[in-house]
Design an enzyme around this catalytic site. Structure first.
Site, PDB file in Angstrom:
ATOM      1  N   PHE A  16     -21.483  36.497 -25.174  1.00 25.00           N
ATOM      2  CA  PHE A  16     -22.775  37.139 -24.971  1.00 25.00           C
ATOM      3  C   PHE A  16     -23.925  36.237 -25.384  1.00 25.00           C
ATOM      4  O   PHE A  16     -23.731  35.264 -26.106  1.00 25.00           O
ATOM      5  CB  PHE A  16     -22.842  38.441 -25.772  1.00 25.00           C
ATOM      6  N   CYS A  17     -25.119  36.620 -24.971  1.00 29.32           N
ATOM      7  CA  CYS A  17     -26.340  35.907 -25.331  1.00 29.32           C
ATOM      8  C   CYS A  17     -26.392  35.745 -26.853  1.00 29.32           C
ATOM      9  O   CYS A  17     -26.185  36.730 -27.547  1.00 29.32           O
ATOM     10  CB  CYS A  17     -27.551  36.710 -24.855  1.00 29.32           C
ATOM     11  N   PRO A  18     -26.621  34.567 -27.420  1.00 30.01           N
ATOM     12  CA  PRO A  18     -26.946  33.310 -26.745  1.00 30.01           C
ATOM     13  C   PRO A  18     -25.735  32.393 -26.539  1.00 30.01           C
ATOM     14  O   PRO A  18     -25.928  31.195 -26.346  1.00 30.01           O
ATOM     15  CB  PRO A  18     -27.932  32.678 -27.714  1.00 30.01           C
TER      16      PRO A  18
END
Lengths: 80, 137
Positions: A16-18
């Protein structure tokens, strides 16, 4: 992509981000100038973040290829 | 405005720690200088190995805590500390411990995770922050 050889690719689906952005930064850091690297991500935020980072860091976004299942392959050339 | 961001981390709950680590990652990636001033509960969360057992979440979403923690574990979201370490690898991210909290709670620098570089007073933090953005979390 025809005629472009990807030196190294990381499949960051499930990250997932980042995460995917961090993968791209690591890839670019370890690559030689002129090398083409790629990250595959299915993360929504990354779709905007990765191109923004490539622009900011002054590398070249060669392509954003759709990958089966709604993911994207971001292909980037290290320019410096 | 200078290209830097200064975060005052007052909270010690996992959700906010993860938010800070994530913001620091994004800022570091976009080549901003990041300093994080850890104070009070934020500093407690940085005690050695505390991250392993810290399962506290924000009070206002207490009823959501189990679900949130479960989702993070199932989706293998990296810990806030790993996220922060990744940010430090790719950019200029510094973590400073609050001198007041250290004195009050008799905590020494060696009691904290090695990502914390030093102990500073609030004056130093504010001085270093001047001209950039400041976040209180």
């Amino acid at each position: 992509m025809e005629g472009i050889k990807i030196t190294k690719e990381v499949d960051a689906r499930g990250s997932f981000c980042p995460g995917p952005l961090m993968e791209m930064i690591r890839l670019i850091r370890s690559a030689q100038v002129g090398d083409v690297v790629a990250v595959i991500s299915a993360d929504e935020g990354t779709k905007k973040d990765l191109p923004a980072w490539i622009k900011k860091a002054k590398h070249e976004l060669i392509a954003e290829e759709p990958v089966e299942g709604g993911a994207t392959r971001f292909i980037c050339r290290k320019l410096h | 405005m200078e290209d830097k961001i200064s975060i005052i981390l007052f909270s010690g709950t996992v959700d906010k720690l993860l938010a800070v680590a994530t913001i620091a990652s994004g800022a570091a990636a976009m080549q901003k200088k990041v300093q994080i001033f850890v104070t009070f509960y934020g500093l407690l969360a940085f005690r050695k190995d505390a991250w392993k057992t810290n399962r506290r979440l924000s009070k206002e979403f207490e009823d959501f805590a189990t679900e949130a923690l479960k989702a993070m574990e199932e989706k293998k979201v990296p810990s806030w500390l790993d996220t922060l370490k990744a940010a430090m690898e790719i950019g200029d991210v510094q973590v400073h411990a609050c001198g007041l909290t250290m004195d009050l709670l008799a905590i020494k620098l060696e009691d904290l995770e090695p990502v914390v570089s030093d102990v500073v007073g609030v004056g130093t933090f504010v001085e270093n922050a001047s001209g950039g953005q400041i976040l209180f979390i």
